[in-house]
Design a protein around this motif. Structure first.
Motif, PDB file in Angstrom:
ATOM      1  N   LYS A   1       0.733  -1.318  -0.120  1.00  0.00           N
ATOM      2  CA  LYS A   1      -0.108  -0.053  -0.024  1.00  0.00           C
ATOM      3  C   LYS A   1       0.921   1.188  -0.080  1.00  0.00           C
ATOM      4  N   ARG A   2       1.827   1.353   0.929  1.00  0.00           N
ATOM      5  CA  ARG A   2       2.492   2.703   1.051  1.00  0.00           C
ATOM      6  C   ARG A   2       3.351   3.145  -0.085  1.00  0.00           C
ATOM      7  N   ILE A   3       4.075   2.046  -0.770  1.00  0.00           N
ATOM      8  CA  ILE A   3       5.051   2.000  -1.724  1.00  0.00           C
ATOM      9  C   ILE A   3       4.638   1.894  -3.043  1.00  0.00           C
ATOM     10  N   TYR A   4       3.727   0.861  -3.317  1.00  0.00           N
ATOM     11  CA  TYR A   4       3.421   0.506  -4.617  1.00  0.00           C
ATOM     12  C   TYR A   4       1.801   0.992  -4.705  1.00  0.00           C
ATOM     13  N   GLY A   5       1.147   1.447  -3.785  1.00  0.00           N
ATOM     14  CA  GLY A   5      -0.051   2.138  -4.070  1.00  0.00           C
ATOM     15  C   GLY A   5      -1.384   1.136  -4.243  1.00  0.00           C
ATOM     16  N   TYR A   6      -1.275  -0.071  -3.874  1.00  0.00           N
ATOM     17  CA  TYR A   6      -2.214  -1.166  -4.057  1.00  0.00           C
ATOM     18  C   TYR A   6      -2.394  -1.620  -2.650  1.00  0.00           C
ATOM     19  N   SER A   7      -4.148  -1.762  -2.522  1.00  0.00           N
ATOM     20  CA  SER A   7      -4.824  -2.065  -1.231  1.00  0.00           C
ATOM     21  C   SER A   7      -4.538  -3.700  -0.877  1.00  0.00           C
ATOM     22  N   SER A   8      -4.386  -4.476  -2.048  1.00  0.00           N
ATOM     23  CA  SER A   8      -4.409  -5.843  -1.952  1.00  0.00           C
ATOM     24  C   SER A   8      -3.614  -6.537  -3.226  1.00  0.00           C
ATOM     25  N   PHE A   9      -3.266  -7.625  -2.518  1.00  0.00           N
ATOM     26  CA  PHE A   9      -2.431  -8.763  -3.836  1.00  0.00           C
ATOM     27  C   PHE A   9      -3.221  -9.341  -4.707  1.00  0.00           C
ATOM     28  N   ARG A  10      -2.858  -9.755  -5.928  1.00  0.00           N
ATOM     29  CA  ARG A  10      -3.768 -10.293  -6.679  1.00  0.00           C
ATOM     30  C   ARG A  10      -3.112 -11.839  -6.952  1.00  0.00           C
ATOM     31  N   GLY A  11      -4.204 -12.735  -7.188  1.00  0.00           N
ATOM     32  CA  GLY A  11      -3.933 -14.077  -7.203  1.00  0.00           C
ATOM     33  C   GLY A  11      -3.157 -14.662  -6.120  1.00  0.00           C
ATOM     34  N   LYS A  12      -2.009 -15.559  -6.441  1.00  0.00           N
ATOM     35  CA  LYS A  12      -1.255 -16.068  -5.449  1.00  0.00           C
ATOM     36  C   LYS A  12       0.024 -15.202  -5.107  1.00  0.00           C
ATOM     37  N   GLN A  13      -0.108 -13.821  -5.321  1.00  0.00           N
ATOM     38  CA  GLN A  13       1.146 -13.119  -5.014  1.00  0.00           C
ATOM     39  C   GLN A  13       1.297 -13.171  -3.508  1.00  0.00           C
ATOM     40  N   GLN A  14       0.321 -12.930  -2.555  1.00  0.00           N
ATOM     41  CA  GLN A  14       0.567 -12.931  -1.337  1.00  0.00           C
ATOM     42  C   GLN A  14       1.169 -14.321  -0.583  1.00  0.00           C
ATOM     43  N   ALA A  15       0.504 -15.447  -1.217  1.00  0.00           N
ATOM     44  CA  ALA A  15       1.212 -16.461  -0.780  1.00  0.00           C
ATOM     45  C   ALA A  15       2.626 -16.783  -1.117  1.00  0.00           C
ATOM     46  N   VAL A  16       3.023 -16.119  -2.253  1.00  0.00           N
ATOM     47  CA  VAL A  16       4.367 -16.411  -2.366  1.00  0.00           C
ATOM     48  C   VAL A  16       5.357 -15.324  -1.679  1.00  0.00           C
ATOM     49  N   VAL A  17       4.774 -14.119  -1.473  1.00  0.00           N
ATOM     50  CA  VAL A  17       5.619 -13.137  -0.603  1.00  0.00           C
ATOM     51  C   VAL A  17       5.639 -13.887   0.657  1.00  0.00           C
ATOM     52  N   GLU A  18       4.621 -14.128   1.545  1.00  0.00           N
ATOM     53  CA  GLU A  18       4.762 -14.593   2.606  1.00  0.00           C
ATOM     54  C   GLU A  18       5.698 -15.528   2.853  1.00  0.00           C
ATOM     55  N   HIS A  19       5.568 -16.670   1.988  1.00  0.00           N
ATOM     56  CA  HIS A  19       6.670 -17.944   1.987  1.00  0.00           C
ATOM     57  C   HIS A  19       8.149 -17.343   1.899  1.00  0.00           C
ATOM     58  N   VAL A  20       8.241 -16.669   0.868  1.00  0.00           N
ATOM     59  CA  VAL A  20       9.780 -16.014   0.770  1.00  0.00           C
ATOM     60  C   VAL A  20      10.260 -15.342   2.046  1.00  0.00           C
ATOM     61  N   VAL A  21       9.087 -14.280   2.410  1.00  0.00           N
ATOM     62  CA  VAL A  21       9.652 -13.473   3.518  1.00  0.00           C
ATOM     63  C   VAL A  21       9.851 -14.456   4.998  1.00  0.00           C
ATOM     64  N   ALA A  22       9.201 -15.469   4.683  1.00  0.00           N
ATOM     65  CA  ALA A  22       9.590 -16.428   6.012  1.00  0.00           C
ATOM     66  C   ALA A  22      10.986 -17.093   5.801  1.00  0.00           C
ATOM     67  N   GLY A  23      11.672 -17.316   4.686  1.00  0.00           N
ATOM     68  CA  GLY A  23      12.716 -17.658   4.447  1.00  0.00           C
ATOM     69  C   GLY A  23      12.623 -18.790   3.492  1.00  0.00           C
ATOM     70  N   GLY A  24      11.481 -19.191   2.942  1.00  0.00           N
ATOM     71  CA  GLY A  24      11.500 -20.446   2.071  1.00  0.00           C
ATOM     72  C   GLY A  24      11.904 -19.913   0.552  1.00  0.00           C
ATOM     73  N   ASP A  25      12.086 -21.114  -0.094  1.00  0.00           N
ATOM     74  CA  ASP A  25      12.866 -20.990  -1.453  1.00  0.00           C
ATOM     75  C   ASP A  25      11.454 -21.305  -2.230  1.00  0.00           C
ATOM     76  N   ALA A  26      11.344 -20.724  -3.602  1.00  0.00           N
ATOM     77  CA  ALA A  26      10.043 -20.764  -4.314  1.00  0.00           C
ATOM     78  C   ALA A  26      10.432 -20.860  -5.738  1.00  0.00           C
TER      79      ALA A  26
END
Length: 627
Positions: A32-57
């Motif tokens: 929201k703050r940098i990209y200006g979007y209020s929600s992720f699309r499709g499976k973006q959020q699942a990928v992001v959270e997985h990698v933020v937690a240290g997982g390979d994808a």
């Protein structure tokens, strides 16, 4: 007042929003703050959270599905430097420009930099003042790069265009092979591989070659419903192309040709027809080639005529059409090249003209290449798969997605075969005659000569070889030559015949032909469409521009906003879409925000862009409404 580029030392407005702040661990906050979007699309959020937690994808998303956010946001969430491997300098430049406009501290390290510019990047890495750095696969494993990042904390490694690692893919790059070493050298750093074009075989190869066996695979539909597909049999291809382009006045698009000479000839001819066109191929002087690419990125009404040397990784979201005057080498290549249209999700069109000569030329290129025999067999199979899509009487989208292992019910309503269903005819007798003619003439001749035999053409060649005296001579004279050409393409697509390029394109019978000869297999062919008249727009229904579905007042405001965007982009020397994409302009034109707070609710406007451009665009909206 226009703001200068982020890397201008005089600029501090957007920097003040992010400089010195700790990285946020909340992906949605950054989105929201940098990209200006209020929600992720499709499976973006699942990928992001997985990698933020240290997982390979491993991320398999179609073009336009937002793959870049899947590594950019985790890099901004995690401590340290995000390192992105990219095969093309142009892609690096585009993404770095866009990130800087968002207030993200990004840089690229490649051969286009001067020594002084490279030293600035080295110092930024050493000082910890970069969030993301883009590097080529050749550079990332060098001793100098290892030394540069030696003391840096690394947030993640992202390997973009990951299909380049596979010899089974359509764009194999040997330098990608060594990237598997990152798993050994940095075992605790998450890695993410991303691609938009990979069949199941290539996907498995990506996982194997990059040592991503423990990675979570994120795959979504490869369907691009905003793209309208049309494929036509070649007949006066320049006039066919001109008819197609007539529906895209004021739009940006790409016309692909197989050879450099054809690129230059086509660009010159289009200019003579009143369509502004520039050429692009690897044989051009680099300064001219780069200038033409920059013009394409920065202008809203330009046709770029190019070989496949152009395009991979180009981020221009408002390409409204892609045309092919020659058949690509595979379904993957076709999908990637056509996928450069409509990355913003707005209606776009892709068009291709093809003929038997295309298939023969492509096959000859495969045979004359340096690849191993096994790879050549795969390349020929991929070419035949694309020919099958060209010759299908069913839904194009269903056939394309089926190649990638994805089921589709058909009847997409946005391809030529769905909008105007293709008639079929029982071609069993014609197939037997064609196969018999190939056999009786010794499997030594190409389609042109075999057709002459079938329709009973008396010429020097049919007489010299005694073919005018054969029982098969003239047995197909009731079928037009153009239809016979279609028959042979469909026999090739169906695996009943093959082309021997070592024997000057001679047609050969395949084992499957036996069942047809014995009448154990019925053969149906698609009927040729009638040649389209100059004023006939055929079956095309896609919108001709971003504003096509807007009301008249909204369309007028959209044009005013687009003019302001162009003025700002020229002042900053960046492509217009780096300021705002068309989707944001449409949201501004239809929503008509009245103040800064309302601007922040518009998709694509974050804090940095609000500070930079908010007042200028609000002024345009007020002026238009007051007028």
């Amino acid at each position: 007042m226009l703001q200068p580029p982020l890397d201008d030392p005089r600029f501090s407005a957007a920097d003040a929003l992010f400089e010195g702040q700790p990285k946020s661990s909340e992906p949605l906050d950054i989105l929201k703050r940098i990209y200006g979007y209020s929600s992720f699309r499709g499976k973006q959020q699942a990928v992001v959270e997985h990698v933020v937690a240290g997982g390979d994808a491993v991320v398999l998303f179609p073009t336009g599905a937002g793959k870049s956010l899947c590594f950019q946001i985790p890099a901004l969430c995690r401590d340290g430097l995000g390192i992105i491997v990219s095969p093309l300098i142009a892609l690096m430049r585009d993404q770095v420009q866009a990130l800087k406009q968002l207030g993200v501290r990004a840089a690229a390290l490649n051969s286009s930099l001067s020594r002084e510019e490279a030293q600035d990047v080295y110092r930024a890495v050493s000082n910890g003042t970069l969030d993301l750095i883009y590097v080529t696969p050749e550079r990332i494993l060098t001793d100098s790069f290892r030394q540069m990042i030696g003391n840096a904390k690394i947030a993640l490694f992202a390997i973009d265009e990951a299909h380049c690692v596979s010899q089974w893919g359509h764009d194999f790059r040997p330098e990608y092979r060594d990237l598997g070493k990152l798993a050994e050298q940095f075992p605790d750093v998450p890695r993410i591989a991303l691609t938009a074009t990979a069949d199941p075989h290539t996907r498995d190869d990506i996982i194997e070659r990059l040592s991503l066996h423990r990675a979570k695979v994120f795959s979504t539909s490869f369907d691009r419903p905003n793209i309208a597909y049309e494929i036509v049999e070649r007949d006066q291809p320049r006039q066919q192309l001109l008819r197609f382009l007539s529906g895209h006045k004021g739009n940006s698009g790409i016309v692909y040709c197989l050879s450099r000479a054809k690129v230059e000839d086509t660009a010159e001819w289009l200019n003579g027809q009143g369509i502004r066109a520039l050429a692009y191929h690897a044989g051009m002087d680099r300064s001219v080639r780069d200038a033409n690419q920059d013009a394409f990125l920065k202008e809203d009404d330009l046709c770029l005529v190019a070989t496949v040397a152009f395009g991979m990784g180009i981020d221009k979201p408002d390409v409204r059409y892609v045309a092919h005057l020659d058949i690509p080498g595979s379904v993957e290549a076709y999908y990637q090249e056509t996928g450069r249209a409509g990355r913003d999700g707005l209606p776009s069109e892709v068009w291709m003209a093809y003929g038997m000569a295309d298939v023969i030329q492509r096959g000859r290129m495969i045979d004359e290449g340096n690849a191993a025999d096994e790879i050549k067999r795969v390349e020929k199979a991929k070419l035949n798969a694309l020919l099958g899509i060209c010759e299908t009487s069913g839904c194009r989208r269903q056939a394309i997605l089926g190649h990638f292992g994805e089921a589709h019910a058909g009847g997409c309503g946005n391809c030529d075969t769905c909008l105007k269903p293709v008639e079929t005819w029982d071609g069993t007798e014609a197939a037997i005659k064609a196969l018999a003619a190939i056999y009786r003439t010794g499997e030594r001749f190409g389609a042109g000569h075999v057709i002459d035999v079938l329709i009973g053409t008396v010429n020097e060649k049919t007489q010299r070889f005694g073919h005018a005296d054969m029982p098969v001579f003239g047995v197909g004279k009731d079928i037009p030559s153009r239809t016979w050409q279609s028959v042979f393409r469909q026999l090739l697509a169906g695996g009943l015949i093959s082309v021997d390029h070592t024997a000057f394109g001679a047609l050969k019978l395949e084992a499957e032909a036996k069942a047809v000869f014995k009448r154990e297999r019925q053969v149906f062919f698609r009927k040729d469409r009638p040649v389209v008249g100059r004023k006939d727009k055929s079956t095309r229904t896609a919108a001709s521009g971003a504003k096509s579905n807007l009301s008249v007042p909204d369309a007028e405001l959209f044009e005013a906003l687009r003019a302001e965007r162009t003025k700002i982009a020229r002042a900053l020397e960046v492509p217009p879409y780096v300021v705002f994409p068309d989707t944001t302009l449409i949201a501004l034109a239809t929503g008509r925000p009245k103040n800064r707070d309302q601007l922040l609710g518009v998709p694509g406007i974050g804090q940095a862009k609000l500070e930079r451009y908010g007042d200028a665009f609000l002024a345009v909206i007020r002026t238009q409404l007051d007028g």
